[in-house]
Design an enzyme around this catalytic site. Structure first.
Site, PDB file in Angstrom:
ATOM      1  N   ASP A 105      19.352  46.577  20.159  1.00  0.00           N
ATOM      2  CA  ASP A 105      18.613  45.921  20.872  1.00  0.00           C
ATOM      3  C   ASP A 105      18.869  44.751  21.318  1.00  0.00           C
ATOM      4  O   ASP A 105      18.433  44.371  22.001  1.00  0.00           O
ATOM      5  CB  ASP A 105      17.968  44.925  19.564  1.00  0.00           C
TER       6      ASP A 105
ATOM      7  N   CYS B 234      33.727  46.077  15.711  1.00  0.00           N
ATOM      8  CA  CYS B 234      34.586  44.835  17.182  1.00  0.00           C
ATOM      9  C   CYS B 234      34.842  43.899  15.931  1.00  0.00           C
ATOM     10  O   CYS B 234      33.972  43.122  15.947  1.00  0.00           O
ATOM     11  CB  CYS B 234      34.047  45.087  18.482  1.00  0.00           C
TER      12      CYS B 234
ATOM     13  N   CYS C 177      37.242  46.954  22.500  1.00  0.00           N
ATOM     14  CA  CYS C 177      36.100  47.821  21.735  1.00  0.00           C
ATOM     15  C   CYS C 177      34.949  47.242  22.031  1.00  0.00           C
ATOM     16  O   CYS C 177      33.993  47.145  21.264  1.00  0.00           O
ATOM     17  CB  CYS C 177      36.499  47.948  20.242  1.00  0.00           C
ATOM     18  N   ARG C 178      34.980  45.379  22.062  1.00  0.00           N
ATOM     19  CA  ARG C 178      33.541  44.128  21.872  1.00  0.00           C
ATOM     20  C   ARG C 178      33.070  44.971  23.058  1.00  0.00           C
ATOM     21  O   ARG C 178      32.847  45.084  24.520  1.00  0.00           O
ATOM     22  CB  ARG C 178      34.391  43.334  21.953  1.00  0.00           C
ATOM     23  N   LYS C 179      31.848  45.318  22.650  1.00  0.00           N
ATOM     24  CA  LYS C 179      30.330  45.998  23.116  1.00  0.00           C
ATOM     25  C   LYS C 179      30.064  44.269  24.258  1.00  0.00           C
ATOM     26  O   LYS C 179      30.412  43.611  24.100  1.00  0.00           O
ATOM     27  CB  LYS C 179      29.345  45.953  22.831  1.00  0.00           C
TER      28      LYS C 179
ATOM     29  N   THR D  58      29.341  47.869  16.212  1.00  0.00           N
ATOM     30  CA  THR D  58      29.081  46.585  15.492  1.00  0.00           C
ATOM     31  C   THR D  58      29.971  45.454  15.869  1.00  0.00           C
ATOM     32  O   THR D  58      31.383  46.087  15.931  1.00  0.00           O
ATOM     33  CB  THR D  58      28.898  46.555  14.740  1.00  0.00           C
ATOM     34  N   ASN D  59      29.410  45.127  17.138  1.00  0.00           N
ATOM     35  CA  ASN D  59      30.783  43.850  17.117  1.00  0.00           C
ATOM     36  C   ASN D  59      30.224  42.613  16.054  1.00  0.00           C
ATOM     37  O   ASN D  59      29.098  42.458  15.891  1.00  0.00           O
ATOM     38  CB  ASN D  59      29.985  42.476  18.075  1.00  0.00           C
TER      39      ASN D  59
ATOM     40  N   GLY E 277      18.159  46.699  10.790  1.00  0.00           N
ATOM     41  CA  GLY E 277      18.128  46.110   9.675  1.00  0.00           C
ATOM     42  C   GLY E 277      18.174  44.372   9.923  1.00  0.00           C
ATOM     43  O   GLY E 277      19.287  44.238  10.899  1.00  0.00           O
TER      44      GLY E 277
ATOM     45  N   ASP F 298      23.333  44.551  13.099  1.00  0.00           N
ATOM     46  CA  ASP F 298      22.178  43.593  13.107  1.00  0.00           C
ATOM     47  C   ASP F 298      20.929  43.010  14.308  1.00  0.00           C
ATOM     48  O   ASP F 298      20.911  43.622  15.651  1.00  0.00           O
ATOM     49  CB  ASP F 298      22.837  42.329  13.702  1.00  0.00           C
TER      50      ASP F 298
ATOM     51  N   ASP G 216      23.398  50.500  16.736  1.00  0.00           N
ATOM     52  CA  ASP G 216      23.837  49.011  16.434  1.00  0.00           C
ATOM     53  C   ASP G 216      23.631  48.342  14.937  1.00  0.00           C
ATOM     54  O   ASP G 216      22.413  49.509  14.742  1.00  0.00           O
ATOM     55  CB  ASP G 216      22.876  48.229  17.376  1.00  0.00           C
TER      56      ASP G 216
END
Length: 172
Positions: free
Chosen positions: A115, A78, A88-90, A48-49, A13, A9, A7
């Site tokens: 996270d 995504c 595709c969006r987690k 990552t979204n 970082g 964000d 992931d």
């Protein structure tokens, strides 16, 4: 283990908020740790979204350029809004499925590090193993996870991305 889905964000970082390319930076020591993991033959993929792309706040190309610039082997983003109900969006598993097809992998050969519960749910539903980091939204996500009746499996809880990668590569 052949690959790790990372992931962006709050994991690699930034913070628990979306930071657009140009404002985002890796946590200290992460770039070097990623290179060490790759020397061991493990592929590293972003997953990552980024709904800001759909809102016109950033471009897919800016995210790809940034993430490939960190040395990742594959970039899966995504760009959709939650209301788009894409696959595709987690916590959906479309990015994991696509990366596995692209690179000839089985999800069971992969780890997810993130996270948020969305990251853990995607890993669980795809059949990957998972690590929850306590940076970004990780501490809040851990509290939420403990309160769930049906919990996705979390294989390890790490202080941060470096701790997670050390656990994976230096022996569990």
């Amino acid at each position: 283990m052949k690959a790790i889905f990372l992931d962006r964000d709050g994991t690699l970082g930034g913070s628990d908020q979306i930071e657009y390319p140009g404002d985002f930076s890796l946590y200290p020591g992460v770039q070097e740790k990623l290179q060490i993991v790759q020397v061991e033959g493990i592929k590293l993929f972003s997953f990552t979204n980024q709904p800001g792309i759909a809102k016109g706040l950033a471009t897919m190309e800016s995210f790809r350029e940034e993430l490939y610039g960190f040395g990742l082997d594959g970039v899966y983003v995504c760009p959709h809004l939650p209301v788009d109900q894409c696959n595709c969006r987690k916590p959906m598993i479309g990015m994991i499925e696509l990366a596995c097809r692209d690179h000839g992998l089985l999800p069971s050969e992969c780890f997810v590090i993130g996270d948020r519960l969305k990251d853990m749910m995607a890993a669980w539903q795809a059949g990957c193993m998972s690590i929850l980091v306590q940076t970004g939204s990780g501490k809040e996500s851990l509290k939420e996870w403990k309160q769930l009746d049906k919990r996705p499996t979390i294989n390890f809880i790490a202080e941060d991305i470096i701790h997670a990668l050390d656990w994976l590569t230096l022996g569990k």
